[in-house]
Design an enzyme around this catalytic site. Structure first.
Site, PDB file in Angstrom:
ATOM      1  N   ASP A 217       1.377  -0.787   0.135  1.00 27.43           N
ATOM      2  CA  ASP A 217      -0.027   0.309  -0.398  1.00 27.43           C
ATOM      3  C   ASP A 217       0.370   1.460   0.261  1.00 27.43           C
ATOM      4  OD1 ASP A 217      -1.973   1.663  -0.304  1.00 27.43           O
ATOM      5  OD2 ASP A 217      -2.769   1.269   2.187  1.00 27.43           O
ATOM      6  N   ALA A 218       1.097   2.181  -0.839  1.00 22.29           N
ATOM      7  CA  ALA A 218       1.817   2.986  -1.232  1.00 22.29           C
ATOM      8  C   ALA A 218       1.559   3.528  -2.150  1.00 22.29           C
ATOM      9  CB  ALA A 218       3.216   2.684  -2.722  1.00 22.29           C
ATOM     10  N   LYS A 219       0.283   3.624  -2.871  1.00 22.31           N
ATOM     11  CA  LYS A 219      -0.693   5.275  -3.184  1.00 22.31           C
ATOM     12  C   LYS A 219       0.801   5.866  -4.222  1.00 22.31           C
ATOM     13  CE  LYS A 219      -4.321   4.806   0.353  1.00 22.31           C
ATOM     14  NZ  LYS A 219      -3.458   4.064   1.198  1.00 22.31           N
ATOM     15  N   ARG A 220       1.394   5.406  -5.298  1.00 27.22           N
ATOM     16  CA  ARG A 220       2.104   5.968  -5.254  1.00 27.22           C
ATOM     17  C   ARG A 220       1.414   6.717  -6.377  1.00 27.22           C
ATOM     18  NH1 ARG A 220       4.922   6.073  -1.564  1.00 27.22           N
ATOM     19  NH2 ARG A 220       6.817   5.364  -1.328  1.00 27.22           N
TER      20      ARG A 220
ATOM     21  N   THR B  34      -1.220  -0.255  -4.835  1.00 29.31           N
ATOM     22  CA  THR B  34      -1.445   0.680  -4.817  1.00 29.31           C
ATOM     23  C   THR B  34      -1.278   1.752  -5.223  1.00 29.31           C
ATOM     24  OG1 THR B  34      -1.831   0.844  -2.339  1.00 29.31           O
ATOM     25  CG2 THR B  34      -3.230  -0.245  -2.687  1.00 29.31           C
TER      26      THR B  34
END
Length: 304
Positions: free
Chosen positions: A113-116, A146
């Site tokens: 879960d990094a939402k880069r 993510t």
């Protein structure tokens, strides 16, 4: 997005077939009879006393490994949140690498879960680190990542290229679980909210890569705290797994998630973090790792 005719989807550099992420996660869901995701959001101040005396890197690693070992038979995957590791600098980054490596060795898929989200060479660098094969990065041990779509289609191309070539998955933010999500995600364009526009775009991008299961490498993030929107996204994106955060501590309820699943009862991955990994704080009479295991099992059964 990459040309499917030119992509190396399902084939490694050695021409060994790579099973797509959707097929792997679906097989695990059916084998273990669980769709639960447990998020690993480590906060040292909430750790058991015996771990708080360790240095940060060792504490993060010991706690993360213990969580993975406790939940491994009750989850479809674990979801480490990189921010809780990155806050400790290079030592935290090294603990994150140890965490995902331990999960891989335990046979537990990792959704990082990094939402880069960025463009050009920056997006390529993120993809190399988080979905690549470079030593001393999390990449070799990550099954899915993510990402944030709000810089547009070209910002996702390096991530999709990596995912397609390596049998990985992506989960693209659509309708998140936080209270302020609607500030932008609910704004209407072409007479529908933005989050539905994202879901429809992901469906277009996924179509060339849909595997035998009917699912492709591009999933969507849709929060458990917004069940009506969850149903809309399921209908708009039939070829996408839905990662559904917010179960438990954030207020999402198992009974509100039925619309996230397809007609075969799969296709959604409900996620609980704090409600599972800190379960021992509510049960001081039980050994802490046992309390985590029991919380994961109870959450899993609540989804049945």
């Amino acid at each position: 997005m990459p040309n499917p005719e030119a992509s190396s989807f399902g084939v490694s550099d050695s021409e060994t077939p790579i099973e797509p992420f959707a097929e792997r996660i679906l097989a695990r869901i059916r084998r273990l009879e669980t769709s639960l995701i447990v998020g690993i959001d480590p906060v040292i101040q909430r750790f058991p006393a015996e771990l708080q005396s360790l240095d940060a890197e060792e504490a993060l690693l010991e706690f993360s490994r213990a969580v993975i070992d406790a939940v491994r038979n009750d989850v479809a995957a674990v979801k480490p949140q990189v921010a809780f590791f990155e806050r400790f600098g290079w030592r935290g980054w090294r603990a994150l690498q140890g965490c995902v490596e331990h999960a891989a060795k335990a046979g537990v898929p990792v959704i990082l879960d990094a939402k880069r989200g960025d463009i050009g060479s920056t997006a390529t660098a993120y993809a190399d680190a988080l979905l690549g094969d470079r030593p001393e990065t999390p990449g070799p041990y990550v099954d899915a990542l993510t990402v944030n779509p709000y810089l547009g289609e070209d910002s996702l191309e390096p991530f999709l290229e990596r995912a397609v070539a390596g049998g990985r998955g992506l989960f693209i933010l659509a309708r998140t679980s936080n209270p302020g999500a609607g500030d932008f995600q609910d704004r209407r364009s072409a007479d529908e909210p933005l989050y539905l526009g994202v879901a429809r775009a992901v469906t277009r991008w996924s179509r060339p890569y849909v595997s035998a299961s009917g699912y492709g490498p591009l999933g969507l993030v849709s929060g458990a705290t917004y069940p009506e929107e969850l149903a809309q996204i399921r209908a708009a994106a039939p070829h996408s797994f839905l990662l559904v955060p917010g179960l438990g501590a954030q207020g999402g309820k198992a009974e509100d998630l039925k619309a996230a699943f397809d007609q075969d009862g799969v296709g959604a991955l409900p996620s609980s973090s704090r409600g599972v990994i800190y379960a021992y704080s509510q049960r001081p009479e039980v050994p802490w790792q046992e309390a985590i295991a029991e919380a994961a099992r109870a959450t899993r059964l609540s989804l049945a």
